[in-house]
Design an enzyme around this catalytic site. Structure first.
Site, PDB file in Angstrom:
ATOM      1  N   ASP A 132       0.862  -1.175   0.000  1.00  0.00           N
ATOM      2  CA  ASP A 132       0.000   0.000   0.000  1.00  0.00           C
ATOM      3  C   ASP A 132       0.902   1.230   0.000  1.00  0.00           C
ATOM      4  OD1 ASP A 132      -2.712   1.234   0.382  1.00  0.00           O
ATOM      5  OD2 ASP A 132      -1.766   2.006   2.189  1.00  0.00           O
ATOM      6  N   GLU A 136       2.039  11.011   0.971  1.00  0.00           N
ATOM      7  CA  GLU A 136       1.181  12.170   1.264  1.00  0.00           C
ATOM      8  C   GLU A 136       1.967  13.471   1.082  1.00  0.00           C
ATOM      9  OE1 GLU A 136      -1.045  11.752   4.955  1.00  0.00           O
ATOM     10  OE2 GLU A 136      -0.928   9.573   4.818  1.00  0.00           O
ATOM     11  N   TYR A 205     -11.019  11.107   6.079  1.00  0.00           N
ATOM     12  CA  TYR A 205     -10.918  11.634   7.447  1.00  0.00           C
ATOM     13  C   TYR A 205      -9.842  12.704   7.437  1.00  0.00           C
ATOM     14  CZ  TYR A 205      -7.651   7.641   7.273  1.00  0.00           C
ATOM     15  OH  TYR A 205      -6.713   6.721   6.880  1.00  0.00           O
TER      16      TYR A 205
END
Length: 364
Positions: A132, A136, A205
């Site tokens: 994964d 960011e 989120y």
């Protein structure tokens, strides 16, 4: 002959109907996990489809496990598959502060190939099920001070291509995607990347995050106005980009975002404030109590809870059992691939958020 053909046709229709029915029931429950090799045994692993070990990092351009402790944890996670045939263990690169060298390392073909080869070597060694990517963010600012550049968008595409060709079909490939519009617009070439990955883990989120000086829902299911970010807004955008519904995984937050010095207007919602440390879901019941001065509210339009403490002028926003069930129902209704969350050790080991999701998944 006609009767035989009719029987065959009926059997085909029955099998086809069963196959699609089974497919529509599939809803992966995916846990990011930051704990060690012992803590995981306290949790109901049998309710999970994936555990994403968080995090591994880049070292000399290669995927690297940080410590012997982390190696032990990964090996123990893999051992859990023996009793849980549905379970897959995934390594994750990066995290909020963990991808500082990513923009530079993935800016060349040689750098991307070096990384892809290291991913395969580690995956083979640990017998995990895939990777994964948690960068960011490509092409836009993430943690202040981390390098980002316009070329990141195309470099991310090339990175996914070389990872897929190096890993083959044996290994899964996913990435953690920002759930906010700037990321959705600027970071990823969705039409090229989506066919190459197994799933896209939407971080729906922190949509109002720790840098914000105004309160709001940090992980709402729906937007209450056109400008407000939400899970549904991100999902709708990606479906319009042609991303298959079954590749979309929405995110749940097992922690609150909290602000102090919030005026008692609108029960603290959409007011100015100063962000402070939040609370883990497992501690909600002991923290957000009337005895402690907290009042609970639920925004039915956003499908999001929040709390306000008039005495301390403090506001908190999170998912809870009600909103996480609403998200799970949304996954089923939209025939999405599942729901992931940050992160497992913030949940109660039993009768917590995971159980709430699982109950919706298995409900008839």
């Amino acid at each position: 002959m006609k009767s035989i053909n009719l029987i065959a046709l009926l059997l085909f229709c029955t099998c086809t109907t069963y196959t699609f029915a089974q497919k529509s029931k599939k809803m992966d429950i995916i846990a990011y996990y930051t704990g060690d090799s012992k803590l995981i045994d306290e949790y109901e692993v049998n309710k999970l489809n994936q555990i994403i070990f968080s995090f591994s990092h880049l070292k000399d351009g290669k995927l690297s496990i940080d410590s012997p402790k982390d190696s032990l944890t990964i090996k123990h996670l893999v051992s859990l598959k023996a009793k849980n045939p549905q379970l897959k263990i995934i390594l994750s690169l990066g995290g909020w502060g963990g991808c500082e060298p990513c923009s530079a390392a993935f800016s060349t073909a040689d750098g991307r190939l070096t990384f892809a080869k290291s991913v395969k070597e580690l995956s083979d060694y640990f017998k995990v099920d895939g990777l994964d990517l948690d960068w960011e963010y490509p092409a836009i600012e993430g943690l202040p001070g981390h390098l980002f550049q316009p070329a990141d968008k195309s470099n991310f595409t090339e990175l996914v291509k070389i990872l897929r060709s190096t890993l083959g079909k044996k290994y899964e490939l996913s990435f953690a995607a920002g759930g906010f519009q700037k990321y959705l617009d600027e970071s990823i070439d969705w039409k090229t990347v989506a066919p190459l990955v197994n799933r896209i883990n939407i971080m729906s989120y922190d949509l109002v995050n720790g840098y914000s000086t105004v309160t709001g829902h940090h992980t709402p299911l729906y937007s209450t106005n056109d400008k407000e970010e939400s899970t549904d807004k991100a999902v709708t955008f990606l479906l319009k980009q042609g991303v298959p519904a079954e590749k979309l995984i929405i995110g749940g937050a097992f922690y609150s975002r909290t602000w102090k010095n919030v005026a008692n207007i609108n029960n603290g919602l959409y007011q100015s404030g100063e962000h402070i440390e939040g609370v883990n879901f497992k501690d909600f019941a002991a923290t957000y109590t009337e005895a402690n001065g907290w009042k609970y509210f639920y925004d039915k339009k956003a499908q999001a809870p929040y709390w306000y403490n008039e005495k301390t002028k403090t506001f908190a926003t999170s998912d809870d059992l009600t909103s996480i069930k609403a998200k799970a129902e949304y996954v089923k209704a939209k025939k999405l691939g599942g729901i992931m969350f940050w992160e497992l050790t913030l949940d109660k080991p039993t009768d917590g958020m995971v159980k709430a999701i699982y109950d919706v998944k298995t409900a008839k």
